[in-house]
Motif scaffolding. Structure first.
Motif, PDB file in Angstrom:
ATOM      1  N   CYS A  68     -13.682  39.656  -6.014  1.00 46.07           N
ATOM      2  CA  CYS A  68     -13.482  40.452  -4.799  1.00 46.07           C
ATOM      3  C   CYS A  68     -13.181  41.909  -5.154  1.00 46.07           C
ATOM      4  CB  CYS A  68     -12.345  39.883  -3.967  1.00 46.07           C
ATOM      5  SG  CYS A  68     -12.033  40.860  -2.492  1.00 46.07           S
ATOM      6  N   PRO A  69     -14.020  42.834  -4.720  1.00 48.71           N
ATOM      7  CA  PRO A  69     -13.831  44.235  -5.110  1.00 48.71           C
ATOM      8  C   PRO A  69     -12.631  44.892  -4.433  1.00 48.71           C
ATOM      9  CG  PRO A  69     -15.778  43.990  -3.732  1.00 48.71           C
ATOM     10  CD  PRO A  69     -15.220  42.634  -3.916  1.00 48.71           C
ATOM     11  N   SER A  70     -12.195  44.327  -3.343  1.00 48.84           N
ATOM     12  CA  SER A  70     -11.072  44.988  -2.674  1.00 48.84           C
ATOM     13  C   SER A  70      -9.808  44.142  -2.712  1.00 48.84           C
ATOM     14  CB  SER A  70     -11.458  45.303  -1.237  1.00 48.84           C
ATOM     15  OG  SER A  70     -11.940  44.135  -0.619  1.00 48.84           O
ATOM     16  N   ILE A  73      -8.462  38.634  -1.460  1.00 45.70           N
ATOM     17  CA  ILE A  73      -8.210  37.194  -1.526  1.00 45.70           C
ATOM     18  C   ILE A  73      -7.039  36.928  -2.460  1.00 45.70           C
ATOM     19  CG2 ILE A  73      -9.177  34.968  -2.223  1.00 45.70           C
ATOM     20  CD1 ILE A  73     -11.921  36.033  -1.537  1.00 45.70           C
ATOM     21  N   TRP A  98      -6.451  35.476   3.030  1.00 47.03           N
ATOM     22  CA  TRP A  98      -7.520  36.471   3.088  1.00 47.03           C
ATOM     23  C   TRP A  98      -7.066  37.589   4.018  1.00 47.03           C
ATOM     24  CZ3 TRP A  98     -10.915  37.036   7.586  1.00 47.03           C
ATOM     25  CH2 TRP A  98     -11.927  38.003   7.397  1.00 47.03           C
ATOM     26  N   CYS A 103     -10.761  43.394   3.409  1.00 47.95           N
ATOM     27  CA  CYS A 103     -12.110  42.888   3.132  1.00 47.95           C
ATOM     28  C   CYS A 103     -13.159  43.910   3.563  1.00 47.95           C
ATOM     29  CB  CYS A 103     -12.318  41.591   3.903  1.00 47.95           C
ATOM     30  SG  CYS A 103     -13.945  40.892   3.663  1.00 47.95           S
ATOM     31  N   ILE A 104     -14.178  44.074   2.701  1.00 47.91           N
ATOM     32  CA  ILE A 104     -15.280  44.958   3.076  1.00 47.91           C
ATOM     33  C   ILE A 104     -16.528  44.155   3.464  1.00 47.91           C
ATOM     34  CG2 ILE A 104     -14.473  46.907   1.717  1.00 47.91           C
ATOM     35  CD1 ILE A 104     -16.480  46.057  -0.431  1.00 47.91           C
ATOM     36  N   CYS A 106     -18.468  42.159   1.890  1.00 43.37           N
ATOM     37  CA  CYS A 106     -19.597  42.293   0.973  1.00 43.37           C
ATOM     38  C   CYS A 106     -20.236  40.945   0.686  1.00 43.37           C
ATOM     39  CB  CYS A 106     -19.151  42.936  -0.324  1.00 43.37           C
ATOM     40  SG  CYS A 106     -17.910  41.958  -1.184  1.00 43.37           S
ATOM     41  N   GLY A 107     -19.475  39.880   0.830  1.00 46.67           N
ATOM     42  CA  GLY A 107     -20.034  38.565   0.585  1.00 46.67           C
ATOM     43  C   GLY A 107     -20.050  38.122  -0.876  1.00 46.67           C
ATOM     44  N   CYS A 109     -17.616  36.991  -2.630  1.00 49.92           N
ATOM     45  CA  CYS A 109     -16.843  35.760  -2.787  1.00 49.92           C
ATOM     46  C   CYS A 109     -17.710  34.548  -2.466  1.00 49.92           C
ATOM     47  CB  CYS A 109     -15.592  35.787  -1.922  1.00 49.92           C
ATOM     48  SG  CYS A 109     -15.912  36.222  -0.218  1.00 49.92           S
TER      49      CYS A 109
HETATM   50  S1  SF4 Z   1     -16.436  39.545   1.360  1.00 51.58           S
HETATM   51 FE1  SF4 Z   1     -15.243  38.358  -0.087  1.00 51.58          FE
HETATM   52  S2  SF4 Z   1     -15.487  39.414  -2.034  1.00 51.58           S
HETATM   53 FE2  SF4 Z   1     -16.147  40.845  -0.443  1.00 51.58          FE
HETATM   54  S3  SF4 Z   1     -14.312  41.998   0.043  1.00 51.58           S
HETATM   55 FE3  SF4 Z   1     -14.356  40.316   1.488  1.00 51.58          FE
HETATM   56  S4  SF4 Z   1     -13.137  38.750   0.523  1.00 51.58           S
HETATM   57 FE4  SF4 Z   1     -13.626  40.223  -1.075  1.00 51.58          FE
END
Ligand code: SF4
Ligand code: SF4
Lengths: 214, 318
Positions: A68-70, A73, A98, A103-104, A106-107, A109
């Motif tokens: 997860c970039p941000s 989680i 979560w 969360c951005i 991005c998917g 995860c």
């Molecule tokens: S979509 Fe998943 S990996 Fe991306 S920021 Fe949100 S929790 Fe983190």
């Protein structure tokens, strides 16, 4: 003289739009009452899946939290009690949190998860009145046993037929919807319909003619 | 007043005022709905049936908003200017002949009085900018000053030819002179000049330069908030309603119409012009300032003078 004519032409056009919209408005979606269908790959709130027998799919491998970039989680693993198992592995997620605000969407995860636990749903009404409520805990994230989310995004590289073993019910539905979407895109008729939203009758054809001339 | 009992006169006055102010309030609703329709939207439709309670909700909201008075303003002027615009508009209501027996006052110099009163609302716009002591407001009132003065002339010229035709300065007599043919037909040039000038007079698009949101934030009312802003806002719409009523009076034969005469003809014509105001606003872009001034001095005023001359000559020889 031409300018004066243009003034009246302007009034005529706005009057036409006015009359048309009093009778029927084609654009507006009256949001809280009506909702738009989301495209099948819409990526909104995370939902966690269960096995068919109701056990949680997550094995607390931490891959999602790692990618997860941000850092949205947070997972604490626990030893899976053998007499009363929570998941099907040795470990289970004792805490799964979560943060919808971090969360951005991005998917990553979803892609990282080895066990098809995380899907992204179409739940987009995430606004609340406090930051604490934006942090979802396990109770909110796991779908209740026997329930499938209305819509689920499984990542770019997974399809319903790629799932090992018996495919879950929802990806099959998703696949169907995606195919429908693709077909709609190929059919030019759909775009014909769209055209009507943008232009009044005949205006579009005239525009095309004009463009061809220049 | 013409010898009516005081009580009946007071009841009439309150009734007319209530109707005009309600019309002004609902003009805000109409503006939003018409704007929405023209732009392929729907507009406020949630508060009550068809969103009809929206103006009431708006007023309540404005009541409870915080009143912000910036430090550098002139407190007395800043306080009274929103009132002046309403005083002008309400005073003009008294002069309008709604129907044969529904006129509050019919002074023999009604037209002159009306021109004086309508200049008053220009004052309020100019004073508002001066009282605010900030650059955007001041620019707004500078423009308003020039614009109101420039457009008052063609307006007066247009009315002058109507007065020549009617042979009277009383508004009731002017309407009565149109019992067969409205002046819009016999005086088309004056009608068009008046129609254009009235847009500048009420600060409505395409001549809304004193409040030009895109360049001057809000123009003369930038520094006003809460109810004081609401007064300006209500004043603008009341002005639109009154201006429509005046167009009806001067050029469309007031209460006369095909079929039975009466106040309904007056209402229908006025409402049409209120719609016309909104319709024009959402059709045309705002003019540039030099275009506005040029148009008044180089087109409207010469045309108005010529029109008076021709009318007078026809009156003498015709
Ligand atoms: S979509 Fe998943 S990996 Fe991306 S920021 Fe949100 S929790 Fe983190
Ligand atoms: S990657 Fe999947 S299995 Fe691993 S901890 Fe995250 S949700 Fe659970």
């Amino acid at each position: 003289m031409k300018g004066i004519f243009a003034l009246f032409k302007g009034l005529w056009i706005t009057l036409k739009h006015n009359v048309k919209n009093v009778a029927h408005n084609t654009f507006t979606v009256q949001y809280p009452d009506e909702k738009r269908d989301l495209p099948p790959r819409a990526r909104w709130a995370l939902r966690l899946q269960r096995h068919e027998d109701g056990l949680e799919r997550c094995i607390a491998c931490q891959l999602c939290a790692a990618i997860c970039p941000s850092e949205a989680i947070y997972i604490e693993g626990g030893e899976n009690p053998l007499d009363n198992p929570v998941s099907k592995g040795e470990r289970y997620a004792a805490v799964w949190m979560w943060d919808a605000a971090r969360c951005i969407y991005c998917g990553f995860c979803v892609e990282a998860c080895p066990d098809e636990v995380i899907v992204m749903s179409d739940v987009y009404e995430l606004a609340t009145d406090s930051r604490e409520k934006l942090i979802w805990d396990k109770d909110r994230l796991f779908v209740p046993p026997g329930v499938q989310p209305r819509q689920a995004w499984l990542g770019y590289y997974r399809r319903a037929e790629d799932l090992d073993g018996k495919p879950l019910e929802f990806p099959a539905r998703l696949h169907e919807k995606e195919m429908e979407y693709a077909r709609a895109k190929e059919e030019p008729k759909k775009f014909e319909e769209k055209k009507e939203f943008m232009f009044l009758e005949g205006e579009y054809e005239e525009l095309i003619k004009k463009e061809n001339r220049t | 007043m013409s010898g009516q009992p005081l009580l009946i006169f007071a009841a009439k006055a309150v009734g007319i005022l209530a109707v005009v102010l309600t019309a002004a309030t609902y003009a805000t609703w109409a503006e939003r709905r018409v704007a929405a329709w023209i732009q392929d939207r729907i507009g406020p439709n949630k508060t009550g049936p068809f969103g009809l309670l929206q103006p009431i909700a708006d007023v309540l909201k404005l009541f409870f908003k915080e009143e912000i008075v910036p430090a550098p303003v002139d407190p007395v002027l800043h306080f009274i200017t929103p009132g002046i615009i309403m005083v002008g508009v309400i005073a003009a209501t008294a002069l309008i002949p709604f129907a044969e027996n529904l006129t509050l006052a019919d002074p023999p110099v009604g037209v002159l009085l009306l021109l004086g009163i309508s200049a008053l609302s220009g004052y309020s716009v100019i004073l508002a900018g001066m009282a605010s002591r900030t650059k955007y407001s001041l620019f707004g009132s500078l423009r308003a000053a020039a614009q109101v003065i420039s457009y008052e002339i063609p307006m007066a010229l247009a009315i002058a030819s109507v007065v020549l035709m009617a042979g009277s300065l009383s508004l009731v007599d002017i309407v009565k002179a149109q019992s067969h043919l409205p002046f819009a037909i016999t005086q088309p040039v004056a009608f068009i000049i008046y129609l254009i000038a009235v847009f500048a007079e009420t600060n409505r698009a395409p001549f809304d330069l004193p409040e030009a949101e895109s360049e001057l934030v809000g123009g003369y009312h930038t520094e006003y908030s809460s109810m004081r802003f609401a007064w300006f806002f209500a004043g603008e719409y009341a002005h639109v309603v009154i201006a429509s009523a005046l167009i009806t009076t001067f050029f469309l034969g007031g209460w006369y119409g095909p079929g039975p005469d009466g106040v309904w003809w007056f209402a229908i014509k006025t409402l049409f012009f209120v719609y016309f105001f909104l319709w024009v606003r959402w059709t045309y872009p705002r003019t540039r300032y030099d275009q506005l001034m040029k148009f008044a001095w180089k087109v409207l005023i010469p045309l108005g003078l010529l029109n008076i001359l021709i009318t007078a000559l026809i009156k003498i020889w015709g």
